[in-house]
Design a protein around this motif. Structure first.
Motif, mmCIF file in Angstrom:
data_model
loop_
_atom_site.group_PDB
_atom_site.id
_atom_site.type_symbol
_atom_site.label_atom_id
_atom_site.label_comp_id
_atom_site.label_asym_id
_atom_site.label_seq_id
_atom_site.Cartn_x
_atom_site.Cartn_y
_atom_site.Cartn_z
ATOM 1 N N GLY A 22 1.205 -1.490 0.373
ATOM 2 C CA GLY A 22 -0.129 -0.170 -0.227
ATOM 3 C C GLY A 22 1.114 1.179 -0.190
ATOM 4 O O GLY A 22 0.652 2.124 0.504
ATOM 5 N N GLY A 23 2.127 1.766 -0.954
ATOM 6 C CA GLY A 23 3.025 2.599 -1.025
ATOM 7 C C GLY A 23 2.073 2.704 -1.928
ATOM 8 O O GLY A 23 0.453 2.961 -2.412
ATOM 9 N N ASN A 25 1.882 3.568 -5.607
ATOM 10 C CA ASN A 25 1.316 2.370 -6.380
ATOM 11 C C ASN A 25 0.143 1.609 -6.301
ATOM 12 O O ASN A 25 -0.422 1.095 -7.105
ATOM 13 N N SER A 53 7.852 5.637 -0.393
ATOM 14 C CA SER A 53 5.997 6.833 -0.724
ATOM 15 C C SER A 53 6.545 7.173 0.160
ATOM 16 O O SER A 53 6.229 9.314 0.319
ATOM 17 N N ALA A 55 9.587 8.414 2.312
ATOM 18 C CA ALA A 55 10.523 8.764 1.910
ATOM 19 C C ALA A 55 11.777 9.743 0.697
ATOM 20 O O ALA A 55 12.817 10.225 0.483
ATOM 21 N N HIS A 58 9.440 14.743 -1.978
ATOM 22 C CA HIS A 58 8.340 15.687 -1.522
ATOM 23 C C HIS A 58 7.951 15.972 -2.648
ATOM 24 O O HIS A 58 7.463 16.921 -3.107
ATOM 25 N N PRO A 242 10.204 -2.132 -3.027
ATOM 26 C CA PRO A 242 11.739 -2.258 -3.100
ATOM 27 C C PRO A 242 11.876 -3.395 -2.128
ATOM 28 O O PRO A 242 12.676 -4.407 -2.441
ATOM 29 N N TRP A 243 10.775 -4.290 -2.122
ATOM 30 C CA TRP A 243 10.405 -5.736 -1.158
ATOM 31 C C TRP A 243 10.176 -6.765 -2.410
ATOM 32 O O TRP A 243 9.492 -7.244 -1.251
ATOM 33 N N GLY A 263 18.242 6.359 -0.360
ATOM 34 C CA GLY A 263 17.940 7.904 -0.709
ATOM 35 C C GLY A 263 17.642 8.957 1.626
ATOM 36 O O GLY A 263 16.649 8.022 1.682
ATOM 37 N N GLY A 350 14.873 6.085 3.035
ATOM 38 C CA GLY A 350 14.169 4.564 2.112
ATOM 39 C C GLY A 350 15.025 4.350 0.979
ATOM 40 O O GLY A 350 15.999 5.092 0.762
ATOM 41 N N ARG A 352 14.456 3.616 -3.374
ATOM 42 C CA ARG A 352 14.306 3.568 -4.713
ATOM 43 C C ARG A 352 14.113 2.449 -5.255
ATOM 44 O O ARG A 352 15.013 1.798 -5.238
ATOM 45 N N PRO A 353 12.421 1.511 -5.435
ATOM 46 C CA PRO A 353 12.729 0.845 -6.394
ATOM 47 C C PRO A 353 12.887 0.748 -7.920
ATOM 48 O O PRO A 353 12.350 0.526 -8.338
ATOM 49 N N THR A 390 5.470 10.952 -8.210
ATOM 50 C CA THR A 390 4.865 11.528 -9.406
ATOM 51 C C THR A 390 3.952 11.487 -10.475
ATOM 52 O O THR A 390 2.657 12.117 -10.276
HETATM 53 C C1 LIG Z 1 14.543 8.555 -1.309
HETATM 54 C C2 LIG Z 1 14.177 9.345 -1.921
HETATM 55 C C3 LIG Z 1 13.633 10.198 -3.108
HETATM 56 C C4 LIG Z 1 12.537 10.369 -3.621
HETATM 57 N N1 LIG Z 1 11.964 11.560 -4.139
HETATM 58 C C5 LIG Z 1 10.833 11.568 -4.749
HETATM 59 C C6 LIG Z 1 10.686 12.572 -5.963
HETATM 60 O O1 LIG Z 1 10.827 13.878 -4.907
HETATM 61 N N2 LIG Z 1 9.332 12.872 -6.758
HETATM 62 C C7 LIG Z 1 8.614 12.157 -6.639
HETATM 63 O O2 LIG Z 1 8.057 11.695 -8.208
HETATM 64 N N3 LIG Z 1 9.599 10.507 -6.389
HETATM 65 C C8 LIG Z 1 10.008 10.492 -5.776
HETATM 66 N N4 LIG Z 1 11.270 8.404 -5.001
HETATM 67 C C9 LIG Z 1 10.656 7.447 -5.931
HETATM 68 C C10 LIG Z 1 9.164 7.393 -5.118
HETATM 69 O O3 LIG Z 1 8.938 8.100 -3.707
HETATM 70 C C11 LIG Z 1 9.238 5.352 -5.149
HETATM 71 O O4 LIG Z 1 9.180 5.441 -6.852
HETATM 72 C C12 LIG Z 1 7.299 5.971 -5.438
HETATM 73 O O5 LIG Z 1 6.746 5.507 -4.002
HETATM 74 C C13 LIG Z 1 7.025 4.618 -4.919
HETATM 75 O O6 LIG Z 1 6.430 4.093 -4.477
HETATM 76 P P1 LIG Z 1 5.382 2.056 -4.443
HETATM 77 O O7 LIG Z 1 4.420 2.029 -4.099
HETATM 78 O O8 LIG Z 1 5.814 1.709 -5.785
HETATM 79 O O9 LIG Z 1 6.775 1.388 -3.446
HETATM 80 P P2 LIG Z 1 6.798 2.082 -1.966
HETATM 81 O O10 LIG Z 1 6.029 3.322 -1.735
HETATM 82 O O11 LIG Z 1 8.338 1.698 -1.398
HETATM 83 O O12 LIG Z 1 5.137 0.647 -1.406
HETATM 84 C C14 LIG Z 1 6.216 -0.307 -0.813
HETATM 85 C C15 LIG Z 1 4.273 -0.967 0.555
HETATM 86 O O13 LIG Z 1 4.773 -2.790 0.117
HETATM 87 C C16 LIG Z 1 4.557 -3.114 1.454
HETATM 88 N N5 LIG Z 1 4.885 -4.069 0.993
HETATM 89 C C17 LIG Z 1 6.495 -5.454 1.609
HETATM 90 N N6 LIG Z 1 6.632 -6.571 0.980
HETATM 91 C C18 LIG Z 1 5.092 -6.903 1.020
HETATM 92 C C19 LIG Z 1 4.739 -7.943 1.302
HETATM 93 N N7 LIG Z 1 6.100 -8.538 1.490
HETATM 94 N N8 LIG Z 1 3.195 -7.834 1.666
HETATM 95 C C20 LIG Z 1 2.716 -6.559 1.538
HETATM 96 N N9 LIG Z 1 3.246 -5.396 1.534
HETATM 97 C C21 LIG Z 1 4.042 -5.414 1.286
HETATM 98 C C22 LIG Z 1 5.219 -2.055 1.960
HETATM 99 O O14 LIG Z 1 5.564 -1.973 3.315
HETATM 100 C C23 LIG Z 1 5.200 -0.627 1.964
HETATM 101 O O15 LIG Z 1 4.357 0.348 2.383
HETATM 102 C C24 LIG Z 1 11.891 8.870 -3.911
HETATM 103 C C25 LIG Z 1 12.171 7.608 -3.982
HETATM 104 C C26 LIG Z 1 13.239 7.529 -2.758
HETATM 105 C C27 LIG Z 1 13.524 6.619 -1.353
#
Ligand SMILES: Cc1cc2nc3c(=O)[nH]c(=O)nc-3n(C[C@H](O)[C@H](O)[C@H](O)COP(=O)(O)OP(=O)(O)OC[C@H]3O[C@@H](n4cnc5c(N)ncnc54)[C@H](O)[C@@H]3O)c2cc1C
Length: 563
Positions: A22-23, A25, A53, A55, A58, A242-243, A263, A350, A352-353, A390
């Motif tokens: 629940g990040g 995406n 998300s 980390a 912003h 990232p997981w 980062g 956090g 970056r995936p 974004t």
């Molecule tokens: C340091 C940093 C700076 C960034 N700055 C920017 C920025 O300024 N602007 C921008 O547009 N993007 C930025 N990004 C990129 C952006 O934040 C990420 O690409 C985006 O948030 C990824 O979202 P996600 O939902 O894929 O992953 P995540 O947000 O990591 O969500 C994954 C979720 O899955 C859960 N999870 C893990 N394993 C399991 C499992 N086995 N079963 C169920 N749930 C699980 C975790 O608890 C987590 O909540 C940045 C990233 C980082 C790390």
């Protein structure tokens, strides 16, 4: 449905689509499917928006520097999505003037085309001409939309007049617009709540994990009460950021999709630096090509970020070396402002995936997104690799289309112009805003400062929260007088809070902005506990858990503990 209702429903009904993560995406995909009547369950093994998300830097941005890598599609999509975020979630995403201090005129001229052609791994400092060309392209992608103004280029004297503490060694300063996401955590939860409001076919649970797999049956467990449930989804979306590879392993799939980079960021309480940057973010590239941002966040300053390859995302912490690096970089941009560790009120880190690659330089790994497809018996598993905060909406749309196509469903609703949470019916002008405050006052009779305070925090959701506050006896918190007991009770009961740290770190900005004290944490435990039926021992355990997390992950040792 509350948490227990959703869990009970799983005993008799298995969802068609199971989303892991629940990040932003996972949440975006969940909302898109919910809008299209797809039967979907989202689970997160921790709290929503507690991974990458939470980390982020912003920034709702196109990523001007990715132009140099030739990633035109990504940048065009991201600037358009940036504008959509500003329009659909104006309570949490605001236009952000971004200033690049430029120390050289022609530097980077040769490097930029070489990088574009993939012949150069080594980053370098960009000069005025390269930046000018990038900003012209950036403006070109959103021409005619009018959501943010075009860039301006200032000569040294003009820039130093605007920003008197800026390093006098600059030769130019360029200012363009991006967006600032005030609270990525609130935006994600509001998206999830919007999705659930579509009907009982869409349900989201935090603190739930996959614990077993047998043929087409996936067993999940509620991490709070250890109850288990057997599901037979038709399709799984792996949005574990990232997981992703670890989540695939829990399903019995061996993958290597992610090569994450860490980062880190700091939050500083530094009124002089805060005044020096005004409304502007300062975005600066070091001689070795590393990015530094100095960013206004409410009355504090956000500093970031690093880009360091890391294997285990659970180990990401902001190190002392990173702090030294950030402090040095602030001195390069504002040499006469003294900043040291005593100004740090919060730190976070956090991963970056990013897609796994052999690229030597982390900054050059693509930030673009794609879907990887595997099979678990008959069930397709779509892993969501890469992407930026974004552009989550566009990525989620792509995933939802693929899911619906597999299920043989036709899209009936889109998300392009759909407001999010407290961005609905947003009063854009001062006069309409006043009318909104008056309406909240008339409906609830709350003293007149509250409608504005709540609006600044929750956008138009303020009306629902104010009505809840007015529904019974209420009082301001003793240790945070611009919040009330029933406001906290509302968040606890309506925003999927399971642990106290969900409130401190994600439903509010209290920890982030360095506003926590031990008495406040204890007071908040009292009212969250009252709302969720915690015993005295549970409240104490929750305080202890929160203090451990704050100290371990955020370098925040509350004074009463330090002694
Ligand atoms: C340091 C940093 C700076 C960034 N700055 C920017 C920025 O300024 N602007 C921008 O547009 N993007 C930025 N990004 C990129 C952006 O934040 C990420 O690409 C985006 O948030 C990824 O979202 P996600 O939902 O894929 O992953 P995540 O947000 O990591 O969500 C994954 C979720 O899955 C859960 N999870 C893990 N394993 C399991 C499992 N086995 N079963 C169920 N749930 C699980 C975790 O608890 C987590 O909540 C940045 C990233 C980082 C790390």
């Amino acid at each position: 449905m509350n948490r227990q209702d959703i869990l009970t429903s799983l005993k008799s009904h298995s969802p068609a689509v199971l989303i892991l993560g629940g990040g932003i995406n996972g949440a975006g995909t969940f909302r898109d499917l919910a809008l299209n009547d797809v039967d979907v369950l989202l689970i997160d093994r921790a709290d929503f928006c507690s991974g990458a998300s939470a980390a982020s830097s912003h920034m709702a941005h196109g990523g001007i520097r990715y132009l140099e890598n030739g990633e035109f599609r990504l940048v065009r999509e991201a600037v358009q999505e940036r504008n959509r975020l500003i329009e659909n979630a104006p309570h949490l995403v605001r236009p952000l003037p971004t200033t690049i201090p430029i120390f050289k005129a022609l530097s980077g001229l040769l490097n930029a085309p070489l990088k574009f052609l993939g012949w150069l791994e080594k980053p370098s400092e960009r000069g005025a001409l390269v930046i000018k060309i990038g900003l012209m392209l950036y403006d070109f992608y959103t021409r005619g939309q009018g959501t943010v103004p075009p860039h301006v280029f200032d000569k040294r004297a003009v820039a130093l007049e605007k920003f008197r503490y800026l390093n006098p060694e600059i030769c130019y300063a360029a200012t363009y617009y991006d967006g600032s996401i005030l609270s990525p955590e609130r935006l994600t939860v509001e998206l999830l709540l919007d999705a659930e409001a579509e009907g009982p076919h869409a349900r989201a649970l935090n603190y739930v994990s996959v614990v077993g797999i047998d043929g087409n049956t996936v067993t999940i467990s509620d991490n709070v009460n250890q109850q288990t449930f057997n599901l037979q989804p038709k399709l799984i979306v792996n949005a574990a950021g990232p997981w992703i590879d670890a989540a695939n392993r829990s399903l019995g799939l061996q993958t290597r999709y992610i090569g994450g980079t860490k980062g880190s960021h700091l939050i500083l309480n530094h009124p002089v630096l805060r005044a020096a940057i005004g409304k502007n973010e300062f975005f600066f590239e070091n001689k070795d090509g590393r990015i530094v941002l100095i960013f206004p966040l409410m009355d504090k300053v956000l500093i970031g970020t690093s880009d360091i390859p890391i294997e285990n995302p659970d180990e990401a912490r902001c190190t002392e070396d990173e702090i030294d690096y950030f402090l040095d970089m602030i001195a390069r941009v504002f040499p006469s402002i003294k900043v040291d560790r005593s100004h740090i009120v919060f730190r976070f880190s956090g991963v970056r995936p990013l897609a796994y690659t052999q690229a030597k330089n982390a900054g050059q790994i693509t930030r673009d997104h794609h879907i990887q497809e595997d099979k678990l018996g008959d069930i397709p598993v779509y892993s969501l690799v890469g992407g930026k905060w974004t552009s989550y909406r566009a990525f989620s749309e792509q995933v939802a289309d693929k899911v619906m196509s597999y299920l043989g469903l036709v899209r009936k609703a889109g998300t392009q112009d759909l407001p999010i949470g407290g961005g609905k019916d947003y009063p854009w002008t001062g006069y309409i805003k006043l009318q909104f405050f008056n309406r909240v006052y008339e409906l609830t009779g709350l003293p007149d400062k509250w409608p504005k305070i709540l609006f600044d925090r929750y956008g138009t959701r303020a009306q629902e929260i104010a009505a809840f506050m007015a529904g019974d006896y209420d009082a301001a918190l003793k240790h945070k007088t611009d919040m009330t007991r029933r406001e906290i009770a509302f968040l606890a009961q309506h925003e999927k809070i399971v642990h106290l740290d969900d409130l401190l770190l994600r439903r509010t900005m209290l920890a982030f902005l360095g506003e926590l004290t031990l008495p406040l944490v204890e007071e908040l435990a009292e009212y969250v506990g009252e709302a969720l039926g915690w015993t005295k021992a549970q409240k104490k355990a929750q305080v202890s858990r929160s203090l451990d997390i704050l100290a371990d992950r955020h370098g925040l040792v509350l004074p009463a503990r330090a002694g």
